[in-house]
Design an enzyme around this catalytic site. Structure first.
Site, mmCIF file in Angstrom:
data_model
loop_
_atom_site.group_PDB
_atom_site.id
_atom_site.type_symbol
_atom_site.label_atom_id
_atom_site.label_comp_id
_atom_site.label_asym_id
_atom_site.label_seq_id
_atom_site.Cartn_x
_atom_site.Cartn_y
_atom_site.Cartn_z
ATOM 1 N N HIS A 88 -7.837 -5.438 -0.064
ATOM 2 C CA HIS A 88 -6.629 -4.628 0.105
ATOM 3 C C HIS A 88 -5.560 -5.370 0.905
ATOM 4 C CE1 HIS A 88 -4.325 -0.997 -0.133
ATOM 5 N NE2 HIS A 88 -4.256 -0.876 1.175
ATOM 6 N N SER A 110 0.837 -1.188 0.000
ATOM 7 C CA SER A 110 0.000 0.000 0.000
ATOM 8 C C SER A 110 0.887 1.259 0.000
ATOM 9 C CB SER A 110 -0.954 -0.045 1.202
ATOM 10 O OG SER A 110 -1.976 0.901 1.077
#
Length: 254
Positions: free
Chosen positions: A230, A96
């Protein structure tokens, strides 16, 4: 004021030191994450690889330090902290926000220190040249907490503990601000191999946005898609460790 060695210890954590290592894998956490996120990886990599996990200011034992609100400034600090570790080949793994940060660190290692990373693993993040207009860092506390719960990346015990959660929110907000205000500055492409990894149901990055990491290197590019959102990597740790090991095998035996 801390000396250089003390400052380095603030930034770099070694959960399973391997002094016989032939390569170092530097792991950079996501927004709101800490070095301990990579503790399982430190012992799981089977090769003679020394895993260095980066600890950002503003969390855990660095919670009294102000966070850094710029990816560029954070990359400067991390690159400086890594300088003593460049006597061996370095690979970078970032998830991320950590992927964007790893990219900027790789740029600095190549341009300022002449160190070409053995590999850059970019996980769960769109390529630097694929911006989005996001402003989660501007939300109130309740909005930020809702974002964390939606992504399922923060420890459920933390999310369930109001006192602890309020304590860590400033660091999380600082990281989100750094990630969301990052502006890619076009320049020379990297020369290291880049490996993109993404969950096919990630609301923060599409497969196409992640595949564009290949546009940022003159070296080889490989791409891997996994089932999940995610934080897909929490359910695919074994596969990811194998991908890392396969890509680093040559560098470890040279």
């Amino acid at each position: 004021m801390t000396d250089k060695n003390e400052d380095n210890e603030l930034w770099i954590r070694r959960f399973n030191p391997r002094d016989e290592s032939k390569l170092r894998l530097v792991c950079l956490p996501h927004a709101g994450g800490s070095a301990s996120f990579y503790h399982p990886m430190a012992s799981a990599v089977p090769l003679p690889v020394d895993v260095l996990a980066v600890q950002y200011p503003g969390r855990q034992d660095r919670r009294t330090e102000p966070g850094i609100t710029s990816i560029q400034a954070l990359a400067d600090e991390v690159t400086e902290a890594l300088e003593p570790w460049t006597d061996q080949p370095l690979a970078l793994f970032g998830h991320s926000m950590g992927a964007t940060l790893a990219f900027e660190v790789a740029r600095r290692l190549e341009s300022r220190h002449g160190v070409v990373p053995a590999a850059l693993f970019a996980s769960g993040r769109r390529a630097p040249s694929r911006p989005r207009n996001e402003s989660v860092h501007r939300l109130g506390d309740d909005g930020l907490i809702a974002e964390l719960k939606a992504l399922s990346g923060t420890d459920s015990q933390v999310l369930g503990d109001e006192e602890v959660l309020r304590m860590v929110l400033p660091a999380i907000r600082t990281d989100y601000r750094a990630a969301e205000t990052y502006v890619y500055e076009p320049g020379e492409k990297l020369h290291c191999p880049v490996i993109g990894l993404v969950g096919d149901g990630d609301p923060k990055v599409t497969v196409g946005e992640a595949r564009s990491w290949g546009d940022h290197t003159e070296g080889p590019f490989n791409f891997h898609t996994f089932g999940g959102g995610h934080f897909y990597l929490l359910n695919h740790r074994t596969e990811i460790i194998k991908i890392i090991s396969d890509h680093l095998l040559g560098a470890c035996v040279d």
